[in-house]
Every structure is written in C-alpha cells, then in structure tokens.
Design a protein around this motif. Sequence first.
Motif, PDB file in Angstrom:
ATOM      1  N   LEU A 105       0.824  -1.204   0.000  1.00  0.00           N
ATOM      2  CA  LEU A 105       0.000   0.000   0.000  1.00  0.00           C
ATOM      3  C   LEU A 105       0.862   1.260   0.000  1.00  0.00           C
ATOM      4  O   LEU A 105       0.572   2.230  -0.690  1.00  0.00           O
ATOM      5  N   ALA A 106       1.938   1.236   0.794  1.00  0.00           N
ATOM      6  CA  ALA A 106       2.815   2.398   0.869  1.00  0.00           C
ATOM      7  C   ALA A 106       3.479   2.671  -0.471  1.00  0.00           C
ATOM      8  O   ALA A 106       3.548   3.822  -0.927  1.00  0.00           O
ATOM      9  N   GLU A 107       3.975   1.628  -1.134  1.00  0.00           N
ATOM     10  CA  GLU A 107       4.638   1.837  -2.417  1.00  0.00           C
ATOM     11  C   GLU A 107       3.646   2.327  -3.472  1.00  0.00           C
ATOM     12  O   GLU A 107       3.962   3.194  -4.279  1.00  0.00           O
ATOM     13  N   SER A 108       2.424   1.783  -3.460  1.00  0.00           N
ATOM     14  CA  SER A 108       1.454   2.145  -4.492  1.00  0.00           C
ATOM     15  C   SER A 108       0.986   3.583  -4.383  1.00  0.00           C
ATOM     16  O   SER A 108       0.419   4.130  -5.327  1.00  0.00           O
ATOM     17  N   VAL A 109       1.198   4.212  -3.231  1.00  0.00           N
ATOM     18  CA  VAL A 109       0.797   5.604  -3.065  1.00  0.00           C
ATOM     19  C   VAL A 109       2.010   6.532  -3.030  1.00  0.00           C
ATOM     20  O   VAL A 109       1.879   7.733  -2.842  1.00  0.00           O
ATOM     21  N   SER A 110       3.197   5.986  -3.249  1.00  0.00           N
ATOM     22  CA  SER A 110       4.416   6.798  -3.208  1.00  0.00           C
ATOM     23  C   SER A 110       4.424   7.804  -4.353  1.00  0.00           C
ATOM     24  O   SER A 110       3.835   7.583  -5.416  1.00  0.00           O
ATOM     25  N   LEU A 111       5.096   8.923  -4.135  1.00  0.00           N
ATOM     26  CA  LEU A 111       5.159   9.961  -5.154  1.00  0.00           C
ATOM     27  C   LEU A 111       5.790   9.428  -6.438  1.00  0.00           C
ATOM     28  O   LEU A 111       5.312   9.720  -7.540  1.00  0.00           O
ATOM     29  N   ALA A 112       6.852   8.637  -6.291  1.00  0.00           N
ATOM     30  CA  ALA A 112       7.555   8.136  -7.471  1.00  0.00           C
ATOM     31  C   ALA A 112       6.653   7.245  -8.322  1.00  0.00           C
ATOM     32  O   ALA A 112       6.623   7.358  -9.555  1.00  0.00           O
ATOM     33  N   VAL A 113       5.890   6.351  -7.679  1.00  0.00           N
ATOM     34  CA  VAL A 113       5.011   5.451  -8.431  1.00  0.00           C
ATOM     35  C   VAL A 113       3.847   6.225  -9.039  1.00  0.00           C
ATOM     36  O   VAL A 113       3.468   6.001 -10.196  1.00  0.00           O
ATOM     37  N   LEU A 114       3.266   7.163  -8.282  1.00  0.00           N
ATOM     38  CA  LEU A 114       2.144   7.935  -8.819  1.00  0.00           C
ATOM     39  C   LEU A 114       2.556   8.766 -10.030  1.00  0.00           C
ATOM     40  O   LEU A 114       1.763   8.949 -10.959  1.00  0.00           O
ATOM     41  N   VAL A 115       3.778   9.256 -10.038  1.00  0.00           N
ATOM     42  CA  VAL A 115       4.270   9.992 -11.214  1.00  0.00           C
ATOM     43  C   VAL A 115       4.320   9.062 -12.427  1.00  0.00           C
ATOM     44  O   VAL A 115       3.913   9.430 -13.534  1.00  0.00           O
TER      45      VAL A 115
END
Length: 294
Positions: A105-115
């Motif tokens: 969940l944390a990775e899927s909402v990270s700034l890098a992934v969302l970009v």
Amino acid sequence: MASDTATDVFEEHRPVLTGVAYRMLGRAADAEDVVQDAWLRWTAQERDDVAEPRGYLVRITTRLAIDRLRQIRARGEAYIGPWLPEPIATDFGSTVPDTAEQAVLAESVSLAVLVVLESLSPLERAVFVLREAFGFPYGEIATTLERSEAAVRQLAGRARRHVEERKPRYDVDPGERRDLTQRFLTAAAGGDLDALLDLLAPDVRMISDSGGKAKAPVRILEGADKVGRFLFAVAKQPIPAADFTFPEINGAPGLVVFSAGKPDTVFQLEIRGGRIQCIHLMRNPDKLGALPTL
C-alpha cells in the motif's frame, strides 16, 4: 445487509474507495469528488439486489475515476513547471496489520510510483491499482472494466512492466529516510552549506511543483552544487511564524514546513547509498489542502 443502513455500509468501505480513487487520480480533491459521486449513486441504488457491496462500490468508484481522468486529460490544461501528485498524510500502521500488505500500500501511493502511473492509459492505471495495490482477482477487474479476463491480464502485464521499468530504485528504509530528512532540515535551516552538500548525491535532482502559484524552480534542478545553493538561498528567506513537522507523506517520511499554522512547503527525500538522490518539493497551495494544519 438489510440490518445495515446505506450510510453504515458505505462508510465501512470508504477507505478502500478513497484509496482507489486517489491512486487513480493522484489528486486528493478529485478523489473526494469521485467518492461523493459514488455515494450518490449508492443511495439511489436498489441495495437489496447488491450481493457484494464492496465489489459494487469499487466498481462504481473505478468507473467514475476513469471518467474523471479522461476528462482531466481531454482538457489538456497547461501546467506551469513539473507536476507532482497531491501529497497526503498516510499512516497504514493502525489499519493494516500485515507488514507485507502495508509495504504494498505504501509503495502504491508513493510519489515516485504515482508519477509513473500518470503515463499509463486510464484502463492500464485502473488495472494496476486494483490488482497491484488492492489484490482484486482478474475476473472481478474484468467485470469492473467490462473487458474480458484475457484483456485485463494483458493490460496488467503491460502496466506492471511499464511501472517497473520507470520507477526509480531507491532505498526504502524509513528510519534512514527520517534521519536524513531531519539532518537535511538542520543543515538547510542552519545555513550550513557544507553540511547540506555532504547529504546530497553528486547527481541529485530536485523536482519542484508550484503550479506557478508559489516561488519554486519551474525546471528540474540537477547536481549537488546547483541544488544545494538553491536550498541555501531559500533558507535565508524568513517564513512568517514558521514551524516544522515530520509526518508520513505518501507512505514515507516527509517534512512539512508551516507558515502561521498552514502547510507552506512539503519536502520528501529519496535516498540511495546513504545520500539524498532526489528531492520532491511541493509548494502549490492548491495541493496542500489535504494536509492537516497545526
């Protein structure tokens, strides 16, 4: 479900619906609008015919988010400077007991992934979010998107490869990121340029999102000397009634600078090899409204 009110059922699933909508859009305000639209449709629905409320509500929310994303892209609005997702305060620890699920969940909402997700098509993004972040079965995703399961599997594979190829490879230890974030603040606020440069990787990048509504570089800064001297110059400019906190932002430690009790600037650092590799700087006031005030 007859014993539960429409509100009870919806509120039970609201965290998942908000999570899906935010990951689909990268904008907290738009996500809230989508969830509100889902609520209106839910209250208008003959709910006795709904066997699985969670699946039904996720299906509505996903479709609304896809429509909203397509509208945003169709408008083709010009954005001044780099675009970053709207930062949100996150704390999965109290609601997600499983460590592995918390990390996903944390990775899927990270700034890098969302970009990176911004570069996917709306359908690819929906499949990635539902499958990778929330673990929905392919068959259920196929029903949600009104596509065949084979088509959904193809979309999932393409989206997964795209994200893996483009997302940065940074260390993700929260303790190290929190420590470096605090040292970063100490060096910058104290006007210690040498200490600040020691924290920066030689090829550090700073990505600033102001939307043209606050002072920030409209281009990505690269290199320790350029980034360090910019931050050093900024630190010399006083902020009225300044205060600082170190909350969890988009699943990782962050730094929020407050002015007179309201969020003014958000920093989040990406670390590799014990040094700051990338700085996300967010100053667009329209994107700081989802953060708590002091």
